[in-house]
Design a protein around this motif. Structure first.
Motif, PDB file in Angstrom:
ATOM      1  N   SER A   1       0.843  -1.195   0.000  1.00 17.88           N
ATOM      2  CA  SER A   1       0.000   0.000   0.000  1.00 17.88           C
ATOM      3  C   SER A   1       0.877   1.243   0.000  1.00 17.88           C
ATOM      4  O   SER A   1       2.053   1.197   0.373  1.00 17.88           O
ATOM      5  N   THR A   2       0.298   2.354  -0.442  1.00 14.14           N
ATOM      6  CA  THR A   2       1.059   3.602  -0.500  1.00 14.14           C
ATOM      7  C   THR A   2       1.185   4.214   0.887  1.00 14.14           C
ATOM      8  O   THR A   2       0.348   4.016   1.760  1.00 14.14           O
ATOM      9  N   ARG A   3       2.249   4.968   1.050  1.00 14.92           N
ATOM     10  CA  ARG A   3       2.510   5.689   2.302  1.00 14.92           C
ATOM     11  C   ARG A   3       2.562   7.188   2.025  1.00 14.92           C
ATOM     12  O   ARG A   3       2.977   7.623   0.948  1.00 14.92           O
ATOM     13  N   PHE A   4       2.131   7.966   3.021  1.00 15.91           N
ATOM     14  CA  PHE A   4       2.221   9.424   2.997  1.00 15.91           C
ATOM     15  C   PHE A   4       1.423  10.022   1.847  1.00 15.91           C
ATOM     16  O   PHE A   4       1.815  11.040   1.253  1.00 15.91           O
ATOM     17  N   THR A   5       0.300   9.395   1.516  1.00 16.12           N
ATOM     18  CA  THR A   5      -0.575   9.901   0.458  1.00 16.12           C
ATOM     19  C   THR A   5      -1.967  10.101   1.043  1.00 16.12           C
ATOM     20  O   THR A   5      -2.408   9.331   1.913  1.00 16.12           O
ATOM     21  N   SER A   6      -2.677  11.128   0.569  1.00 14.13           N
ATOM     22  CA  SER A   6      -4.020  11.392   1.085  1.00 14.13           C
ATOM     23  C   SER A   6      -4.982  10.288   0.688  1.00 14.13           C
ATOM     24  O   SER A   6      -5.901   9.937   1.435  1.00 14.13           O
ATOM     25  N   GLN A   7      -4.802   9.745  -0.502  1.00 16.32           N
ATOM     26  CA  GLN A   7      -5.570   8.581  -0.949  1.00 16.32           C
ATOM     27  C   GLN A   7      -4.654   7.366  -0.855  1.00 16.32           C
ATOM     28  O   GLN A   7      -3.537   7.383  -1.364  1.00 16.32           O
TER      29      GLN A   7
ATOM     30  N   ALA B   1      13.349  20.726   3.363  1.00 22.18           N
ATOM     31  CA  ALA B   1      12.447  21.693   3.991  1.00 22.18           C
ATOM     32  C   ALA B   1      11.045  21.632   3.391  1.00 22.18           C
ATOM     33  O   ALA B   1      10.196  22.464   3.735  1.00 22.18           O
ATOM     34  N   GLU B   2      10.797  20.662   2.519  1.00 27.63           N
ATOM     35  CA  GLU B   2       9.485  20.505   1.909  1.00 27.63           C
ATOM     36  C   GLU B   2       8.628  19.550   2.731  1.00 27.63           C
ATOM     37  O   GLU B   2       9.108  18.888   3.664  1.00 27.63           O
ATOM     38  N   ASP B   3       7.346  19.450   2.358  1.00 26.81           N
ATOM     39  CA  ASP B   3       6.410  18.648   3.153  1.00 26.81           C
ATOM     40  C   ASP B   3       6.166  17.270   2.554  1.00 26.81           C
ATOM     41  O   ASP B   3       5.165  16.619   2.853  1.00 26.81           O
ATOM     42  N   THR B   4       7.069  16.810   1.681  1.00 24.61           N
ATOM     43  CA  THR B   4       6.971  15.471   1.109  1.00 24.61           C
ATOM     44  C   THR B   4       8.249  14.694   1.416  1.00 24.61           C
ATOM     45  O   THR B   4       9.320  15.276   1.581  1.00 24.61           O
TER      46      THR B   4
ATOM     47  N   PRO C   1       9.803  14.682   5.684  1.00 23.97           N
ATOM     48  CA  PRO C   1       9.435  16.097   5.521  1.00 23.97           C
ATOM     49  C   PRO C   1      10.021  16.966   6.628  1.00 23.97           C
ATOM     50  O   PRO C   1      10.044  16.580   7.804  1.00 23.97           O
ATOM     51  N   ASN C   2      10.515  18.135   6.244  1.00 17.12           N
ATOM     52  CA  ASN C   2      11.077  19.101   7.183  1.00 17.12           C
ATOM     53  C   ASN C   2      12.107  18.447   8.095  1.00 17.12           C
ATOM     54  O   ASN C   2      12.112  18.652   9.310  1.00 17.12           O
ATOM     55  N   SER C   3      12.973  17.664   7.478  1.00 20.06           N
ATOM     56  CA  SER C   3      13.940  16.857   8.222  1.00 20.06           C
ATOM     57  C   SER C   3      15.259  16.800   7.461  1.00 20.06           C
ATOM     58  O   SER C   3      15.400  17.338   6.362  1.00 20.06           O
ATOM     59  N   TRP C   4      16.222  16.127   8.065  1.00 13.89           N
ATOM     60  CA  TRP C   4      17.515  15.904   7.425  1.00 13.89           C
ATOM     61  C   TRP C   4      17.938  14.454   7.632  1.00 13.89           C
ATOM     62  O   TRP C   4      17.502  13.780   8.578  1.00 13.89           O
ATOM     63  N   THR C   5      18.786  13.987   6.741  1.00 16.10           N
ATOM     64  CA  THR C   5      19.428  12.684   6.854  1.00 16.10           C
ATOM     65  C   THR C   5      20.908  12.872   6.540  1.00 16.10           C
ATOM     66  O   THR C   5      21.250  13.505   5.532  1.00 16.10           O
TER      67      THR C   5
END
Length: 533
Positions: free
Chosen positions: A263-269, A413-416, A460-464
């Protein structure tokens, strides 16, 4: 076909692939897919550490074509990487033979078509590299070994998807998910009760993270892109774009059929597809609904990612323990911070790294570098750090020294969720966290048993942060595995350079190398007059 070697050489495995368009029905409607030898997905590659792979590709499409080998490191040999920065495309109706070696590698990977949006039409397949005999593996031999190539799929053709981006529109949401080229319940894996099986799972999609799980069964993680991991047990596993894992499944439940779920993750649908785990002594089909999984939860995924660590006592491709390389005790020689953004340049949506959006040159960069063709690219055309400047279009190449040991920080710095891949190398994932990275972030780095891999996610809004030894001379692609972002500029090339001209550091240009652009008319005979054997 496998042919033994002489004088201590590793075996040679020969493949002949005919690439064509053909009708496929992955979501129940007819589509034009990219087939290899009439197959979708393409034929698997099965090799052993150090095997030589001779793969002759005949391009039967009406487009230029290239295949890249996700995770194969091409030691000293970026000539075979199969991306446009290193290779001229195979013209329609013509042939090119790749000469690869799985040098000092084990693990689970995949190949895919790298030009334009061919990846959205198929043309991908699994790569399995087994350990050599007598090299210990940290689990008993499984009763079977299965490959799962899963990912999102669109009903639009690859040419239409590309046209959508070229017209400055966003791609639509995927129409479904596939497992090994088929939609729901289109594929069955048969197991014998009481036995344990290895499943190699790769996300070959172009847009979305997936979650993998099997009804009523736990997943014992054993390998991540060529490294044996601590053997943690999970009920489900997030697999980000371009990533590969191996898990062990024990058929220890009642004899019936069970859902394999993606299944998909981090998707509205949430999209979901299924295959079947069939017990050979089962008289019953699947029962109930497919088990649910995580959907938009970020913290769940972060916690799982941090739990995936290297098995320090296990052997890798060589008999010495993986933990014998103490990466945490090596001083880094350089810090590179890479920030992804989504700028509008010239009125059109682009994607960028450190304010530079990549545009292809008229000549593969590796060829331009080798033949010393001026004006194709400029070393240093992408900075080491985010600048905050207005974004620009460049054929971006970053210079780096052979045998340096670098710290790379991916900043999102993006939300995806972002997924980054580096060709030709592995890196150690030493840290990830939310917020802005700073030098104090190093205090939470894992300098002991971080997993090594070639594709990593940034939440999202994170670093690695990763540590990477630059131990492979060549021109190497660093890219987003989200194919729309990659296509619209979220990539660049890392030129790992040594002034020493020696075959010990880099293979000579292949005699069969295709030449195009400004490299046309040059010779593929030995070009370095001072090259040392």
């Amino acid at each position: 076909m496998v042919i033994g070697s002489s004088k201590g050489e590793s075996p040679y495995r020969f493949y002949t692939w005919n690439v064509t368009y053909g009708d496929i029905y992955p979501l129940g409607i007819k589509q034009q897919g990219i087939l290899i030898n009439g197959q979708f997905p393409g034929p698997p590659i099965q090799a052993v550490t150090n095997d030589n792979l001779i793969i002759s590709v005949y391009n039967g499409l009406d487009d230029p074509f290239l295949i890249s080998w996700d995770g194969i490191q091409h030691r000293r040999n970026s000539w075979q990487d199969g991306v446009y920065g290193t290779n001229c495309p195979i013209p329609a109706g013509q042939n090119f033979t790749y000469i690869l070696q799985a040098k000092d590698q084990i693990g689970s990977y995949f190949y895919f078509p790298s030009l334009a949006f061919h990846k959205a039409a198929g043309g991908y397949g699994g790569i399995r590299v087994d350990s050599r005999p007598l090299i210990p593996v940290p689990f008993p031999p499984p009763a079977g070994d299965f490959t799962i190539l899963a990912g999102d799929w669109f009903k639009m053709s690859h040419t239409d998807l590309k046209a959508v981006l070229d017209s400055d529109s966003n791609l639509p949401f995927p129409d479904g998910l596939l497992i090994n080229g088929r939609g729901s319940n289109g594929f069955t894996f048969t197991v014998d009760q009481g036995n344990t099986y290895r499943f190699r799972i790769s996300n070959v999609g172009i847009a979305t993270t997936i979650n993998f799980r099997i009804q009523g069964h736990n997943l014992l993680l054993v390998e991540t892109e060529g490294v044996h991991t601590l053997q943690n047990t999970y009920s489900s596993l997030d697999v980000h774009l371009g990533q590969s894992y191996s898990v062990l499944i024990t058929a220890d439940q009642a004899p019936q059929d069970y859902y394999i779920v993606v299944s998909t993750r981090f998707t509205s649908q949430v999209l979901t597809t299924t295959s079947i785990l069939h017990y050979s002594n089962s008289a019953n089909g699947v029962s109930g609904d497919p088990p649910g999984g995580p959907t938009t939860e970020i913290d769940w995924s972060v916690d799982q990612a941090r739990s995936i660590r290297q098995n320090l006592t296990a052997s890798g491709p060589r008999p010495n323990p993986q933990g014998s390389y103490h990466y945490g005790m090596v001083n880094t020689t350089r810090t590179i911070r890479l920030a992804n953004t989504a700028p509008v340049i010239g009125g059109k949506q682009r994607y960028a790294v450190n304010s530079v959006s990549f545009i292809p040159a008229d000549t593969p960069l590796k060829l331009a570098d080798y033949f010393k063709i001026r004006g194709v690219f400029t070393i240093g055309s992408i900075p080491d750090n985010p600048t905050g400047a207005d974004a620009s279009l460049q054929t971006s190449v970053m210079g780096a020294d052979y045998r340096a040991f670098v710290e790379i920080v991916f900043e999102n710095a993006e939300d995806t969720v972002q997924s980054w891949h580096i060709d030709g190398h592995i890196f150690f994932v030493v840290g990830m966290n939310g917020g802005q990275w700073s030098s104090d972030s190093r205090l939470i780095y894992n300098l002991r048993d971080a997993v090594s891999r070639c594709t990593v996610q940034v939440y999202p809004n994170s670093w690695t942060a990763v540590y990477m030894p630059l131990d492979n001379v060549g021109m190497w692609n660093i890219r987003s595995e989200n194919w729309a972002r990659q296509y619209l500029g979220q990539q660049f090339y890392l030129r790992v350079y040594t002034p020493t001209l020696s075959f010990r550091d880099e293979n000579p240009i292949p005699s069969n190398a295709l030449l195009c652009g400004q490299a046309t008319g040059h010779s593929t005979q030995l070009y370095y007059p001072d090259m040392q054997p």
